[in-house]
Design an enzyme around this catalytic site. Structure first.
Site, short mmCIF file in Angstrom:
data_model
loop_
_atom_site.label_atom_id
_atom_site.label_comp_id
_atom_site.label_asym_id
_atom_site.label_seq_id
_atom_site.Cartn_x
_atom_site.Cartn_y
_atom_site.Cartn_z
N THR A 7 40.80 19.38 34.43
CA THR A 7 41.18 20.99 34.08
C THR A 7 41.53 21.14 33.54
OG1 THR A 7 41.77 22.39 35.81
CG2 THR A 7 43.18 20.26 36.15
N ASN A 9 43.34 24.37 33.75
CA ASN A 9 44.11 25.10 34.83
C ASN A 9 45.91 24.57 34.84
OD1 ASN A 9 45.47 26.52 36.33
ND2 ASN A 9 43.42 27.72 37.12
N GLY A 11 47.93 24.96 36.51
CA GLY A 11 48.29 25.48 38.31
C GLY A 11 47.56 24.24 38.66
N GLU A 38 36.07 21.63 27.08
CA GLU A 38 36.10 22.46 27.77
C GLU A 38 34.50 22.00 28.08
OE1 GLU A 38 37.38 26.40 29.59
OE2 GLU A 38 37.94 25.58 28.69
N ASP A 69 36.00 22.98 41.50
CA ASP A 69 36.13 24.39 41.53
C ASP A 69 36.49 25.15 42.89
OD1 ASP A 69 35.13 25.97 39.20
OD2 ASP A 69 33.63 26.60 40.49
N PHE A 149 49.35 30.54 41.05
CA PHE A 149 48.89 31.05 40.15
C PHE A 149 48.00 31.66 40.45
CE2 PHE A 149 46.59 27.25 41.49
CZ PHE A 149 45.33 27.96 41.25
N ASP A 152 47.41 33.48 43.42
CA ASP A 152 48.35 33.40 44.58
C ASP A 152 49.85 34.71 45.71
OD1 ASP A 152 47.66 31.07 45.17
OD2 ASP A 152 49.43 30.13 43.90
P1 ITT Z 1 39.25 25.22 35.64
O1 ITT Z 1 37.64 24.84 36.05
O2 ITT Z 1 39.31 23.97 34.04
O3 ITT Z 1 39.79 23.73 35.95
P2 ITT Z 1 39.86 27.09 35.86
O4 ITT Z 1 40.84 28.59 36.35
O5 ITT Z 1 38.57 27.93 35.19
O6 ITT Z 1 40.45 25.35 35.53
P3 ITT Z 1 37.47 27.90 38.37
O7 ITT Z 1 37.08 28.11 37.24
O8 ITT Z 1 38.07 26.71 39.60
O9 ITT Z 1 39.02 27.07 37.37
O10 ITT Z 1 38.09 29.00 39.15
C1 ITT Z 1 38.92 29.06 39.99
C2 ITT Z 1 39.61 30.42 39.54
O11 ITT Z 1 39.85 30.88 41.30
C3 ITT Z 1 41.09 30.71 39.35
O12 ITT Z 1 41.07 30.71 37.65
C4 ITT Z 1 41.99 31.43 40.33
O13 ITT Z 1 41.94 32.25 39.28
C5 ITT Z 1 41.31 31.73 41.85
N1 ITT Z 1 42.16 30.47 42.47
C6 ITT Z 1 41.46 28.67 42.57
N2 ITT Z 1 42.65 28.20 43.26
C7 ITT Z 1 43.71 29.59 43.62
C8 ITT Z 1 44.66 29.09 44.18
O14 ITT Z 1 45.39 27.76 44.83
N3 ITT Z 1 46.08 30.46 44.17
C9 ITT Z 1 45.36 31.23 42.94
N4 ITT Z 1 44.14 31.38 42.60
C10 ITT Z 1 42.72 30.89 42.77
#
Ligand code: ITT
Length: 210
Positions: A7, A9, A11, A38, A69, A149, A152
């Site tokens: 990941t 991200n 968070g 990525e 995801d 993040f 939330d």
């Molecule tokens: P990776 O693909 O690198 O893991 P990303 O942030 O791009 O990171 P996603 O493509 O899965 O991840 O996008 C999911 C989005 O959904 C994330 O960027 C947040 O905006 C939202 N999201 C997912 N889980 C969440 C959570 O626990 N709390 C708040 N927002 C969340």
């Protein structure tokens, strides 16, 4: 055994390590440490994207790879933003995403929503395990809290009065979509950690996974 936690991200990384960082025999590495680029998320569903990320990273690195995801599904928006959650407002800016969501829901009687996460664990030789987690809730009228993040500050889980951003990381992990999805892979990760290497042709799936 090294496991790549796929990941970008921070968070997500923190939440997943809090859930799996203590599994004996595993050493966690991330794509940045290995200089890996990525993975482009070209799938049409969370499942496809999670699989794509895990399998691509396992192939690139030669290590077991865990990816996830996730997305927000809002009933009044027919399940949007779903797979487009990260870039709902056109950029990855969480504040802009939240602002767009609140604008679209202005005056909406139904604010029900759910977070969904699909986690995939892939081995370089092709084995794959998938686990899904869901948290039902609703969208708050205004952002509250500074933890977590993304969305939330506006997501209130069912049975709660606080947003996810008002919870500690441990509290969020206990109820969250990610907590449930990731814990569904803990058993298989523990087995891999015990064996000490990625066994060839290791295809069994623990109960509860598909
Ligand atoms: P990776 O693909 O690198 O893991 P990303 O942030 O791009 O990171 P996603 O493509 O899965 O991840 O996008 C999911 C989005 O959904 C994330 O960027 C947040 O905006 C939202 N999201 C997912 N889980 C969440 C959570 O626990 N709390 C708040 N927002 C969340």
């Amino acid at each position: 055994m090294k496991v790549l936690l796929g990941t970008t991200n921070p968070g997500k990384l923190q939440e997943i390590l809090a859930l799996l960082g203590d599994v004996p025999g595993l050493e966690w590495v991330n794509p940045k440490e290995l200089g890996l680029p990525e993975v482009r998320e070209t799938g049409a569903t969370l499942e496809e994207n999670a699989r794509l990320k895990a399998q691509t990273l396992a192939q690139w690195s030669g290590l077991a790879a865990l990816a996830e995801d996730s997305g927000l599904e809002v009933e009044a928006l027919d399940g949007a933003p779903g797979v487009h959650t990260a870039t709902f407002a056109g950029t990855r800016d969480p504040q802009a995403n939240i602002a767009r969501l609140l604008r679209l829901l202005e005056g909406a009687p139904n604010r029900r929503a759910r977070f969904r996460a699909v986690a995939c664990l892939a081995l370089p030789e092709g084995s794959l395990w998938t686990s899904e987690g869901l948290v039902e809730g609703h969208i708050a009228e205004a952002p509250r809290g500074s933890g977590g993040f993304g969305y939330d500050p506006v997501f209130i889980p069912e049975g709660e009065t606080r947003t996810l951003a008002e919870m500690t990381l441990e509290e969020k992990n206990r109820v969250s979509h990610r907590g449930k999805a990731v814990m569904g892979l803990r058993l298989i990760l523990a087995e891999l950690g015990q064996r000490g290497e990625s066994p060839k042709g290791y295809n069994s799936r623990p109960k509860g996974l598909w």
